[in-house]
Write a protein that holds these residues in place. Structure first.
Motif, mmCIF file in Angstrom:
data_model
loop_
_atom_site.group_PDB
_atom_site.id
_atom_site.type_symbol
_atom_site.label_atom_id
_atom_site.label_comp_id
_atom_site.label_asym_id
_atom_site.label_seq_id
_atom_site.Cartn_x
_atom_site.Cartn_y
_atom_site.Cartn_z
ATOM 1 N N HIS A 100 -30.574 -16.513 -10.618
ATOM 2 C CA HIS A 100 -29.707 -15.326 -10.537
ATOM 3 C C HIS A 100 -29.785 -14.464 -11.783
ATOM 4 O O HIS A 100 -29.650 -13.253 -11.706
ATOM 5 N N MET B 290 -22.799 -9.034 -14.207
ATOM 6 C CA MET B 290 -23.683 -8.176 -13.409
ATOM 7 C C MET B 290 -23.035 -6.825 -13.131
ATOM 8 O O MET B 290 -23.676 -5.776 -13.233
ATOM 9 N N PHE C 77 -18.111 -17.176 -11.986
ATOM 10 C CA PHE C 77 -17.488 -15.861 -11.840
ATOM 11 C C PHE C 77 -17.782 -14.946 -13.026
ATOM 12 O O PHE C 77 -17.863 -13.738 -12.873
ATOM 13 N N GLU D 18 -20.973 -13.030 -12.359
ATOM 14 C CA GLU D 18 -20.841 -11.870 -11.469
ATOM 15 C C GLU D 18 -20.187 -10.708 -12.199
ATOM 16 O O GLU D 18 -20.578 -9.548 -12.018
#
Lengths: 93, 143
Positions: free
Chosen positions: B75, A69, A63, A66
Protein backbone atom coordinates in the motif's frame (compact mmCIF):
# COMPACT_ATOMS: atom_id res chain seq x y z
CA UNK A 1 16.79 -6.36 21.89
CA UNK A 2 14.72 -5.72 18.78
CA UNK A 3 12.10 -3.94 20.89
CA UNK A 4 14.79 -1.55 22.12
CA UNK A 5 16.09 -0.94 18.57
CA UNK A 6 12.61 -0.26 17.26
CA UNK A 7 11.69 1.94 20.22
CA UNK A 8 14.83 4.05 19.83
CA UNK A 9 14.45 4.38 16.04
CA UNK A 10 10.76 5.26 16.28
CA UNK A 11 11.39 7.87 19.00
CA UNK A 12 14.23 9.41 17.02
CA UNK A 13 12.13 9.49 13.83
CA UNK A 14 9.19 11.09 15.60
CA UNK A 15 11.33 13.77 17.25
CA UNK A 16 13.20 14.55 14.02
CA UNK A 17 10.01 14.76 11.97
CA UNK A 18 8.33 16.98 14.57
CA UNK A 19 11.36 19.27 14.49
CA UNK A 20 11.22 19.35 10.69
CA UNK A 21 7.52 20.23 10.84
CA UNK A 22 8.37 23.06 13.24
CA UNK A 23 10.97 24.41 10.80
CA UNK A 24 8.42 24.25 7.96
CA UNK A 25 5.97 26.09 10.18
CA UNK A 26 8.63 28.70 10.92
CA UNK A 27 8.97 29.36 7.17
CA UNK A 28 5.19 29.39 6.89
CA UNK A 29 4.84 32.06 9.58
CA UNK A 30 7.91 34.24 8.97
CA UNK A 31 8.53 33.75 5.24
CA UNK A 32 9.46 37.08 3.75
CA UNK A 33 7.25 36.64 0.72
CA UNK A 34 4.20 34.67 -0.33
CA UNK A 35 6.06 31.98 -2.25
CA UNK A 36 8.16 31.22 0.84
CA UNK A 37 4.98 30.64 2.79
CA UNK A 38 3.64 28.28 0.14
CA UNK A 39 6.94 26.36 0.19
CA UNK A 40 6.76 26.17 3.99
CA UNK A 41 3.23 24.79 3.75
CA UNK A 42 4.42 22.18 1.23
CA UNK A 43 7.22 21.05 3.55
CA UNK A 44 4.86 21.07 6.51
CA UNK A 45 2.31 18.75 4.94
CA UNK A 46 4.89 16.30 3.62
CA UNK A 47 6.51 16.13 7.06
CA UNK A 48 3.17 15.72 8.81
CA UNK A 49 2.31 12.90 6.40
CA UNK A 50 5.57 11.09 7.23
CA UNK A 51 4.91 11.66 10.94
CA UNK A 52 1.52 9.98 10.52
CA UNK A 53 3.18 6.98 8.86
CA UNK A 54 5.72 6.67 11.69
CA UNK A 55 2.98 6.98 14.33
CA UNK A 56 1.04 4.28 12.50
CA UNK A 57 4.07 1.98 12.72
CA UNK A 58 4.38 2.61 16.44
CA UNK A 59 0.69 2.09 17.20
CA UNK A 60 0.21 -0.73 14.72
CA UNK A 61 -3.01 0.66 13.28
CA UNK A 62 -3.80 0.96 9.55
CA UNK A 63 -5.90 4.11 9.98
CA UNK A 64 -2.90 6.41 10.22
CA UNK A 65 -1.79 5.19 6.82
CA UNK A 66 -5.12 6.15 5.24
CA UNK A 67 -4.96 9.56 6.90
CA UNK A 68 -1.45 9.99 5.46
CA UNK A 69 -2.74 9.18 1.97
CA UNK A 70 -5.51 11.77 2.26
CA UNK A 71 -3.00 14.38 3.47
CA UNK A 72 -0.76 13.64 0.49
CA UNK A 73 -3.52 14.07 -2.09
CA UNK A 74 -4.99 17.21 -0.53
CA UNK A 75 -1.56 18.80 -0.02
CA UNK A 76 -0.75 18.43 -3.70
CA UNK A 77 -4.01 20.15 -4.67
CA UNK A 78 -3.39 22.91 -2.11
CA UNK A 79 0.14 23.68 -3.32
CA UNK A 80 -0.81 23.68 -7.00
CA UNK A 81 -3.80 25.96 -6.44
CA UNK A 82 -1.74 28.36 -4.30
CA UNK A 83 0.98 28.54 -6.98
CA UNK A 84 -1.72 29.17 -9.58
CA UNK A 85 -3.08 31.94 -7.38
CA UNK A 86 0.40 33.49 -7.16
CA UNK A 87 0.68 33.58 -10.96
CA UNK A 88 -2.81 34.67 -11.98
CA UNK A 89 -4.38 36.25 -8.92
CA UNK A 90 -7.26 33.79 -9.09
CA UNK A 91 -7.56 30.03 -8.96
CA UNK A 92 -10.43 29.18 -11.32
CA UNK A 93 -10.65 31.32 -14.44
CA UNK B 1 4.58 -1.35 21.63
CA UNK B 2 3.26 -4.86 22.04
CA UNK B 3 3.75 -6.39 18.61
CA UNK B 4 7.19 -4.83 18.16
CA UNK B 5 8.71 -7.09 20.87
CA UNK B 6 8.22 -10.22 18.80
CA UNK B 7 10.23 -8.96 15.83
CA UNK B 8 13.38 -10.86 14.89
CA UNK B 9 16.54 -8.81 14.67
CA UNK B 10 16.96 -9.28 10.92
CA UNK B 11 13.65 -7.42 10.45
CA UNK B 12 14.17 -4.83 13.18
CA UNK B 13 17.60 -3.66 12.04
CA UNK B 14 16.68 -2.74 8.41
CA UNK B 15 13.42 -1.16 9.55
CA UNK B 16 15.25 0.96 12.14
CA UNK B 17 17.92 1.87 9.59
CA UNK B 18 15.38 3.08 7.02
CA UNK B 19 13.42 4.97 9.69
CA UNK B 20 16.51 6.81 10.90
CA UNK B 21 17.66 7.51 7.32
CA UNK B 22 14.31 8.93 6.25
CA UNK B 23 13.81 11.04 9.35
CA UNK B 24 17.35 12.44 9.19
CA UNK B 25 17.05 13.40 5.53
CA UNK B 26 13.69 15.07 6.13
CA UNK B 27 15.13 17.03 9.05
CA UNK B 28 18.13 18.11 6.95
CA UNK B 29 15.79 19.32 4.21
CA UNK B 30 13.75 21.32 6.71
CA UNK B 31 16.91 22.86 8.20
CA UNK B 32 17.93 23.88 4.69
CA UNK B 33 14.49 25.41 4.15
CA UNK B 34 14.88 27.49 7.29
CA UNK B 35 18.51 28.54 6.79
CA UNK B 36 19.15 29.16 3.09
CA UNK B 37 19.12 32.77 1.96
CA UNK B 38 17.23 33.18 -1.30
CA UNK B 39 13.94 31.65 -2.35
CA UNK B 40 15.47 29.85 -5.32
CA UNK B 41 17.95 28.14 -2.99
CA UNK B 42 15.19 27.23 -0.58
CA UNK B 43 13.19 25.61 -3.35
CA UNK B 44 15.71 22.77 -3.54
CA UNK B 45 15.98 21.90 0.15
CA UNK B 46 12.63 20.19 0.92
CA UNK B 47 13.02 17.81 -2.01
CA UNK B 48 15.48 15.92 0.21
CA UNK B 49 12.51 15.03 2.38
CA UNK B 50 10.17 14.21 -0.47
CA UNK B 51 12.60 11.93 -2.30
CA UNK B 52 14.67 9.74 0.03
CA UNK B 53 13.11 10.95 3.26
CA UNK B 54 9.69 9.68 2.24
CA UNK B 55 11.18 6.65 0.49
CA UNK B 56 13.06 5.54 3.60
CA UNK B 57 10.09 5.83 5.93
CA UNK B 58 7.72 4.17 3.46
CA UNK B 59 10.21 1.33 2.86
CA UNK B 60 10.46 0.79 6.62
CA UNK B 61 6.67 0.69 6.91
CA UNK B 62 6.44 -1.68 3.94
CA UNK B 63 8.99 -4.14 5.38
CA UNK B 64 7.43 -4.11 8.84
CA UNK B 65 3.79 -4.46 7.76
CA UNK B 66 4.70 -7.19 5.25
CA UNK B 67 6.38 -9.20 8.00
CA UNK B 68 3.52 -8.61 10.43
CA UNK B 69 0.78 -9.58 7.99
CA UNK B 70 2.72 -12.52 6.57
CA UNK B 71 2.19 -11.37 2.98
CA UNK B 72 3.49 -8.61 0.71
CA UNK B 73 1.75 -5.35 1.63
CA UNK B 74 2.46 -2.74 -0.99
CA UNK B 75 0.00 0.00 0.00
CA UNK B 76 2.82 2.40 0.75
CA UNK B 77 3.85 2.37 -2.89
CA UNK B 78 0.70 4.41 -3.61
CA UNK B 79 1.94 7.27 -1.42
CA UNK B 80 5.50 6.91 -2.70
CA UNK B 81 4.64 6.98 -6.40
CA UNK B 82 2.14 9.79 -5.91
CA UNK B 83 4.71 11.87 -4.02
CA UNK B 84 7.40 11.25 -6.64
CA UNK B 85 5.05 12.26 -9.46
CA UNK B 86 3.56 15.35 -7.83
CA UNK B 87 6.59 16.94 -6.11
CA UNK B 88 8.43 18.02 -9.31
CA UNK B 89 5.16 19.33 -10.74
CA UNK B 90 4.34 21.46 -7.70
CA UNK B 91 7.85 22.77 -7.14
CA UNK B 92 8.46 23.68 -10.79
CA UNK B 93 5.10 25.43 -10.86
CA UNK B 94 5.94 27.29 -7.65
CA UNK B 95 9.33 28.30 -9.08
CA UNK B 96 7.70 29.65 -12.22
CA UNK B 97 5.23 31.57 -10.07
CA UNK B 98 8.06 33.12 -8.05
CA UNK B 99 9.98 34.00 -11.25
CA UNK B 100 6.85 35.59 -12.70
CA UNK B 101 6.33 37.69 -9.58
CA UNK B 102 10.00 38.72 -9.44
CA UNK B 103 9.97 39.78 -13.10
CA UNK B 104 6.85 41.87 -12.57
CA UNK B 105 8.33 43.60 -9.54
CA UNK B 106 11.71 44.07 -11.25
CA UNK B 107 13.81 42.44 -8.56
CA UNK B 108 17.52 42.85 -9.36
CA UNK B 109 19.48 39.72 -10.15
CA UNK B 110 16.53 37.96 -11.77
CA UNK B 111 17.15 36.91 -15.38
CA UNK B 112 14.61 38.58 -17.58
CA UNK B 113 12.68 36.86 -20.31
CA UNK B 114 14.29 38.94 -23.07
CA UNK B 115 17.76 37.60 -22.26
CA UNK B 116 16.43 34.14 -22.76
CA UNK B 117 15.90 34.82 -26.48
CA UNK B 118 19.51 33.86 -27.27
CA UNK B 119 18.70 30.34 -26.14
CA UNK B 120 17.61 28.43 -29.24
CA UNK B 121 14.08 27.28 -28.54
CA UNK B 122 13.12 25.95 -31.95
CA UNK B 123 14.58 25.63 -35.44
CA UNK B 124 13.48 29.16 -36.33
CA UNK B 125 14.45 32.16 -34.22
CA UNK B 126 11.59 34.38 -33.04
CA UNK B 127 10.89 37.03 -35.68
CA UNK B 128 11.04 40.16 -33.57
CA UNK B 129 12.87 38.83 -30.55
CA UNK B 130 11.10 41.41 -28.45
CA UNK B 131 8.55 39.12 -26.86
CA UNK B 132 8.29 39.78 -23.18
CA UNK B 133 7.76 36.13 -22.33
CA UNK B 134 10.15 33.32 -23.22
CA UNK B 135 7.36 30.79 -23.19
CA UNK B 136 4.39 31.53 -25.46
CA UNK B 137 2.12 29.81 -22.97
CA UNK B 138 2.86 32.63 -20.52
CA UNK B 139 1.78 35.36 -22.90
CA UNK B 140 -0.91 37.55 -21.38
CA UNK B 141 -3.40 36.84 -24.14
CA UNK B 142 -3.62 33.21 -23.16
CA UNK B 143 -6.60 32.19 -21.08
Amino acid sequence: MSAFIMSAALSYAQIALALAACLGGFRLLYGPRAQDRVLGLDTFYVTAMLLFVVTGIRVGSPFFFEAAMVIGVLGFVATVSLAKFLIRGEVIE
Amino acid sequence: MTYLETLPAWIAIPVAFFLVLGATLTLLGAIGLARLQSFYDRLHAPTLGTSWGAAGILLASMILVSWTEGRAVLHELVIGIFLMVTTPVTLMFLGRAALHRDRIEGTPGIPGAVERSDVPIGPVSPPEGETAFADPAEAPGEG
